[in-house]
Design a protein around this motif. Structure first.
Motif, mmCIF file in Angstrom:
data_model
loop_
_atom_site.group_PDB
_atom_site.id
_atom_site.type_symbol
_atom_site.label_atom_id
_atom_site.label_comp_id
_atom_site.label_asym_id
_atom_site.label_seq_id
_atom_site.Cartn_x
_atom_site.Cartn_y
_atom_site.Cartn_z
ATOM 1 N N ASN A 94 16.002 11.401 -3.923
ATOM 2 C CA ASN A 94 14.617 11.021 -4.244
ATOM 3 C C ASN A 94 13.705 11.141 -3.030
ATOM 4 N N ILE A 95 12.395 11.198 -3.330
ATOM 5 C CA ILE A 95 11.378 11.346 -2.287
ATOM 6 C C ILE A 95 10.327 10.256 -2.469
ATOM 7 N N GLU A 96 10.027 9.563 -1.408
ATOM 8 C CA GLU A 96 8.900 8.615 -1.439
ATOM 9 C C GLU A 96 8.221 8.607 -0.067
ATOM 10 N N MET A 97 7.448 7.576 0.243
ATOM 11 C CA MET A 97 6.623 7.653 1.447
ATOM 12 C C MET A 97 6.712 6.436 2.361
ATOM 13 N N GLU A 98 7.711 5.589 2.142
ATOM 14 C CA GLU A 98 7.777 4.341 2.915
ATOM 15 C C GLU A 98 9.144 4.011 3.498
ATOM 16 N N SER A 99 10.192 4.681 3.034
ATOM 17 C CA SER A 99 11.541 4.190 3.373
ATOM 18 C C SER A 99 11.882 4.235 4.860
ATOM 19 N N LEU B 170 9.804 8.421 -11.122
ATOM 20 C CA LEU B 170 8.755 8.590 -12.143
ATOM 21 C C LEU B 170 8.849 9.945 -12.821
ATOM 22 N N LEU B 171 9.620 10.843 -12.214
ATOM 23 C CA LEU B 171 9.800 12.189 -12.778
ATOM 24 C C LEU B 171 10.952 12.850 -12.044
ATOM 25 N N ASN B 172 11.421 13.961 -12.631
ATOM 26 C CA ASN B 172 12.404 14.792 -11.946
ATOM 27 C C ASN B 172 11.643 15.974 -11.351
ATOM 28 N N ARG B 173 11.584 16.026 -10.041
ATOM 29 C CA ARG B 173 10.767 17.054 -9.379
ATOM 30 C C ARG B 173 11.274 18.477 -9.637
ATOM 31 N N LEU B 174 12.528 18.609 -10.085
ATOM 32 C CA LEU B 174 13.016 19.952 -10.411
ATOM 33 C C LEU B 174 12.336 20.480 -11.668
ATOM 34 N N GLY C 126 3.164 17.660 1.357
ATOM 35 C CA GLY C 126 4.282 17.039 2.082
ATOM 36 C C GLY C 126 5.526 16.854 1.228
ATOM 37 N N GLN C 127 5.356 16.847 -0.104
ATOM 38 C CA GLN C 127 6.517 16.715 -0.990
ATOM 39 C C GLN C 127 6.758 18.017 -1.760
ATOM 40 N N GLY C 128 6.159 19.090 -1.262
ATOM 41 C CA GLY C 128 6.378 20.401 -1.876
ATOM 42 C C GLY C 128 5.772 20.534 -3.263
ATOM 43 N N ARG C 129 4.672 19.813 -3.502
ATOM 44 C CA ARG C 129 4.029 19.948 -4.819
ATOM 45 C C ARG C 129 3.139 21.186 -4.848
ATOM 46 N N LEU C 130 3.073 21.762 -6.040
ATOM 47 C CA LEU C 130 2.241 22.951 -6.231
ATOM 48 C C LEU C 130 0.838 22.567 -6.685
ATOM 49 N N ASP D 205 3.028 12.562 2.963
ATOM 50 C CA ASP D 205 2.039 13.001 1.979
ATOM 51 C C ASP D 205 2.720 13.103 0.623
ATOM 52 N N PHE D 206 1.922 13.026 -0.420
ATOM 53 C CA PHE D 206 2.420 13.102 -1.793
ATOM 54 C C PHE D 206 2.411 14.550 -2.288
ATOM 55 N N TYR D 207 1.459 15.336 -1.842
ATOM 56 C CA TYR D 207 1.283 16.703 -2.367
ATOM 57 C C TYR D 207 2.011 17.751 -1.518
ATOM 58 N N GLY E 103 0.826 -1.206 0.000
ATOM 59 C CA GLY E 103 0.000 0.000 0.000
ATOM 60 C C GLY E 103 0.858 1.253 0.000
ATOM 61 N N MET E 104 0.216 2.390 0.272
ATOM 62 C CA MET E 104 0.946 3.654 0.250
ATOM 63 C C MET E 104 1.124 4.224 1.644
ATOM 64 N N GLY E 105 2.319 4.659 1.926
ATOM 65 C CA GLY E 105 2.567 5.428 3.131
ATOM 66 C C GLY E 105 2.824 4.626 4.389
ATOM 67 N N THR E 106 3.281 5.340 5.395
ATOM 68 C CA THR E 106 3.746 4.736 6.649
ATOM 69 C C THR E 106 2.741 3.819 7.355
ATOM 70 N N THR F 272 8.394 3.194 -6.268
ATOM 71 C CA THR F 272 8.499 4.350 -7.156
ATOM 72 C C THR F 272 8.782 5.585 -6.302
ATOM 73 N N CYS F 273 9.266 6.631 -6.934
ATOM 74 C CA CYS F 273 9.612 7.837 -6.185
ATOM 75 C C CYS F 273 9.644 9.029 -7.134
ATOM 76 N N GLY F 274 9.773 10.196 -6.542
ATOM 77 C CA GLY F 274 10.058 11.388 -7.321
ATOM 78 C C GLY F 274 11.555 11.643 -7.209
ATOM 79 N N GLY F 275 12.202 11.932 -8.323
ATOM 80 C CA GLY F 275 13.642 12.191 -8.282
ATOM 81 C C GLY F 275 13.930 13.666 -8.041
HETATM 82 N N1 DUR Z 1 5.963 8.248 -4.885
HETATM 83 C C1 DUR Z 1 6.079 9.425 -4.159
HETATM 84 N N2 DUR Z 1 6.357 10.571 -4.823
HETATM 85 C C2 DUR Z 1 6.500 10.648 -6.162
HETATM 86 C C3 DUR Z 1 6.363 9.464 -6.905
HETATM 87 C C4 DUR Z 1 6.105 8.275 -6.251
HETATM 88 O O1 DUR Z 1 5.918 9.451 -2.941
HETATM 89 O O2 DUR Z 1 6.731 11.744 -6.695
HETATM 90 C C5 DUR Z 1 5.717 6.932 -4.263
HETATM 91 C C6 DUR Z 1 5.387 6.806 -2.804
HETATM 92 C C7 DUR Z 1 3.924 6.388 -2.720
HETATM 93 C C8 DUR Z 1 3.418 6.469 -4.135
HETATM 94 O O3 DUR Z 1 3.803 5.055 -2.280
HETATM 95 O O4 DUR Z 1 4.582 6.374 -4.938
HETATM 96 C C9 DUR Z 1 2.635 7.717 -4.438
HETATM 97 O O5 DUR Z 1 2.360 7.804 -5.795
#
Ligand code: DUR
Length: 310
Positions: A246-251, A272-276, A216-220, A212-214, A109-112, A141-144
């Motif tokens: 990289n940024i994700e939500m489980e590590s 999945l993308l370069n956040r810059l 919490g990860q500095g998304r606009l 958080d994905f939004y 699943g997603m997140g902690t 997966t993650c945001g780079g």
């Molecule tokens: N994820 C992120 N940020 C991203 C891309 C992927 O947190 O930018 C990871 C963690 C989460 C799921 O489980 O993928 C959210 O899409």
């Protein structure tokens, strides 16, 4: 070092099977692994899982089912004639679990919170099943940050959103920190298995774990955004200066609980993308599907290498 050998004594029997750091469990008549739809009395866990050596986890049930089929082919595992891979935890309606010989493929699943519940039950599953020296690998997966989409990142150290190398727990209303440590040697071993022929980069770096994905990860592009684009870029640049790639939500939860249990673990994520360059995940789905095979390919090389040594 001393700390490591202390942890190892706490968490391992001499034959390598997992010791539980909770004496309550052995005093119970049965232990129900509720979210896995398994139990220590209702199932012969030693018979079902005793040979497990690699526990591979990833976010979605479908990806882990694909991984199970992929690894079956890679290691040449044959199911008994007329049988098919089955979702062992189907009746939990929470997580999915597939077993291919020594490999377990489990969705987390997603997140902690989701990962935390699963980790408690997976660690207990290792204990009840008497698995010897299991290795846990998260394939995600993650945001780079400053890396192209499709780049594979092996986490060296996991950091929480306040840049602490630990996971913060609230237990009986009190704050507890556990180090979010991963196995450095395993990370290097995995990196060494990335080929020069691979048409993408595989790097080792630090990983930020958020709740958080939004926002919490500095998304606009969330439902809310109360900071400017400049604030976002400053934040991402600060992360980058700290070596975070990289940024994700489980590590952090994954690292903290495996480390607390004395289980060797690694986190491998594809960006999945370069956040810059942006916030939306908008690559074509075929492209993203191919990218998500990349960490699986690396894990497959590792599993095949270990199995060949036996
Ligand atoms: N994820 C992120 N940020 C991203 C891309 C992927 O947190 O930018 C990871 C963690 C989460 C799921 O489980 O993928 C959210 O899409």
């Amino acid at each position: 070092n001393e700390y490591e050998s202390y942890i190892s004594q706490l968490t391992r029997y001499s034959d390598g099977t997992v010791k539980l750091r909770n004496s309550n469990i052995e005093l119970m008549d049965q232990d129900i692994l509720y979210h896995l739809a398994l139990g220590s009395e209702s199932h012969d866990l030693i018979e079902m899982f005793g040979d497990v050596k690699f526990v591979c986890m990833g976010g979605t049930p479908k990806r882990m089912e694909n991984f199970a089929h992929f690894i079956m082919n890679e290691i040449g595992y044959k199911l008994p004639a007329g049988t098919q891979l089955q979702d062992i935890s189907a009746y939990s309606y929470r997580y999915s679990m597939y077993k291919v010989g020594p490999v377990l493929a489990v969705s987390h699943g997603m997140g902690t919170p989701s990962v935390s519940i699963l980790m408690h039950e997976m660690i207990k599953l290792m204990y009840h099943s008497r698995c010897e020296d299991p290795v846990f690998i998260r394939i995600g997966t993650c945001g780079g940050i400053g890396i192209d989409g499709g780049t594979v990142v092996i986490t060296e150290e996991a950091y929480d959103a306040q840049l602490r190398p630990s996971h913060e727990f609230t237990i009986l209303g009190k704050t507890v920190h556990r180090p979010a440590k991963l196995d450095k040697k395993l990370a290097r071993e995995l990196k060494a298995l990335s080929g020069d022929e691979d048409p993408y980069d595989t790097i080792i770096g630090k990983t930020l774990c958020t709740n958080d994905f939004y926002e919490g990860q500095g998304r606009l592009d969330g439902a809310f955004c109360e900071f400017s684009e400049q604030d976002k870029m400053d934040y991402l640049n600060t992360l980058s200066e700290h070596g975070i790639v990289n940024i994700e939500m489980e590590s952090t939860i994954f690292a903290a609980l495996t480390h607390h249990a004395g289980i060797k673990a690694a986190v491998i994520c594809v960006a999945l993308l370069n956040r810059l360059n942006g916030d939306q995940v908008n690559s074509p789905k075929e492209v993203m599907h191919e990218w998500q095979q990349r960490p699986q390919e690396l894990v497959s090389r590792y599993i095949k290498k270990v199995l060949a040594q036996k």
